[in-house]
Design an enzyme around this catalytic site. Structure first.
Site, PDB file in Angstrom:
ATOM      1  N   ASP A 169       0.845  -1.199   0.000  1.00  0.00           N
ATOM      2  CA  ASP A 169       0.000   0.000   0.000  1.00  0.00           C
ATOM      3  C   ASP A 169       0.881   1.250   0.000  1.00  0.00           C
ATOM      4  OD1 ASP A 169      -2.513   1.247   0.040  1.00  0.00           O
ATOM      5  OD2 ASP A 169      -2.590   1.315   2.228  1.00  0.00           O
ATOM      6  N   HIS A 252      -4.670   2.957  -6.921  1.00  0.00           N
ATOM      7  CA  HIS A 252      -5.888   2.680  -6.139  1.00  0.00           C
ATOM      8  C   HIS A 252      -7.112   2.534  -7.051  1.00  0.00           C
ATOM      9  CE1 HIS A 252      -3.590   3.293  -2.454  1.00  0.00           C
ATOM     10  NE2 HIS A 252      -4.627   2.800  -1.798  1.00  0.00           N
ATOM     11  N   HIS A 270      -5.786  -5.542   0.817  1.00  0.00           N
ATOM     12  CA  HIS A 270      -5.781  -4.249   0.122  1.00  0.00           C
ATOM     13  C   HIS A 270      -4.396  -3.927  -0.465  1.00  0.00           C
ATOM     14  CE1 HIS A 270      -6.708   0.042  -0.485  1.00  0.00           C
ATOM     15  NE2 HIS A 270      -5.530   0.272   0.070  1.00  0.00           N
TER      16      HIS A 270
HETATM   17 ZN   LIG Z   1      -4.528   2.097   0.179  1.00  0.00          ZN
END
Ligand SMILES: [Zn+2]
Length: 361
Positions: A169, A252, A270
């Protein structure tokens, strides 16, 4: 209200504390914020809560998604109890729920994240899901969290997969911040990028490339080295400053496109999906070959996904790829990169990222 793009905007949590056994500071901060706490606790932390005597505060074991049903249910149960502060001890869903409950009741909020898988605990927003765990919307709170309390010794108890996903991330912030800078897009706070956030984008990429592999190796062996502590801080603090203040873009958006597929959404974290989104973003934006090679090497060394099969999409049909590309195109973050990008260019970038990933295996 129209965003004012002449204003540079960043938000920050009130207090940041990190260290081994940092959780022992919790009563001090509860006292600072009125002394009457209601805690949301992830099941695996109940033992820790009792062992440290934190069960003298009211608490609830939280297992749900961060959805309005759960948030409104908690509000209904606690709204007349004179609490002064909400405490969230757990992963992204708990910290997002705690922030939303505190905001709705105008209470303070103390967050003790127990995984370093994303910068959710940093931000002044909560990702709201349906009760079936499908992303529904983003709720923006009035304040950033009052206290972010990172206990290395709790966080290292989470799986290495979560720690590495947090790096996936955080890997996105440099490339997405660069995309927003080139296009002049708004940041995640509907303003212009702050220089501080842009500096954090550079710091995140440089630090991940320098320390990421060492940190992973130590973390796997449950050793808290300075590299591990640096990456916990990076995943939970620095990446938060960077993504809120410098903006989100293609990585994203591609994550949001890929997660229309249940086999991706239900089985991958994620940050794992975002990391593959970064590789697609590099192809979409015609990144330099040297840069591409460096980022593929980083993902390969850490075990982050570099192919579609590695996020559950083995032999996707053309219709699946079209649907993913269309969902990515429909996501506003995609156009932070380049307002003229087409659905076909997105599909090509996803296929090219996968092809290069497979070729390098
Ligand atoms: Zn993120």
């Amino acid at each position: 209200m129209e965003p004012r793009m002449d204003l540079r905007i960043s938000y920050f949590p009130g207090k940041f504390i990190q260290g081994n056994q940092a959780i022992l500071e919790l009563p001090r901060f509860i006292d600072l914020f009125g002394g009457k706490a209601f805690m949301l606790v992830t099941p695996s932390m109940e033992q820790m809560v009792k062992a440290n005597g934190f069960d003298r505060y009211d608490y609830e074991i939280f297992k749900s998604a961060c959805c309005w049903d759960a948030i409104n249910g908690i509000i209904g149960r606690i709204k007349d109890r004179d609490y002064t502060v909400i405490v969230g001890i757990g992963g992204g869903k708990i910290v997002d729920t705690a922030k939303a409950v505190a905001d709705k009741l105008d209470l303070h909020v103390i967050l003790a994240p127990t995984v370093a898988a994303s910068s959710a605990a940093f931000s002044a927003c909560s990702v709201i899901y349906t009760p079936d765990n499908i992303e529904e919307s983003v709720y923006y709170e009035k304040h950033s969290p009052d206290v972010l309390l990172l206990d290395n010794s709790l966080i290292i108890g989470a799986s290495c997969r979560h720690f590495v996903a947090g790096m996936g991330d955080a890997l996105a912030v440099y490339f997405e911040g660069r995309g927003c800078m080139h296009s002049g897009a708004e940041n995640s706070l509907h303003g212009r990028q702050t220089f501080c956030a842009l500096a954090m984008c550079d710091y995140c990429l440089d630090t991940l490339l320098r320390y990421g592999y060492d940190a992973k190796t130590a973390y796997e062996n449950k050793i808290i080295t300075p590299a591990v502590e640096r990456i916990i801080e990076l995943n939970l603090l620095c990446a938060g400053i960077a993504f809120e203040g410098a903006g989100l873009a293609a990585a994203h958006a591609i994550h949001n496109g890929l997660t229309i597929m249940p086999q991706v959404r239900d089985h991958y974290l994620h940050g794992e999906i975002v990391a593959f989104g970064v590789l697609c973003e590099l192809h979409l934006t015609d990144s330099e070959p040297e840069e591409m090679d460096e980022i593929y090497c980083f993902c390969e060394d850490l075990g982050l996904p570099t192919t579609l099969a590695a996020i559950g999409l083995t032999d996707p049909s053309d219709a699946d790829l079209e649907a993913i590309a269309q969902a990515t195109f429909d996501d506003p973050y995609l156009h932070h990169e380049n307002p003229n990008t087409t659905v076909q260019e997105i599909k090509m970038a996803i296929c090219a990222a996968d092809a290069m990933g497979r070729d390098r295996l």
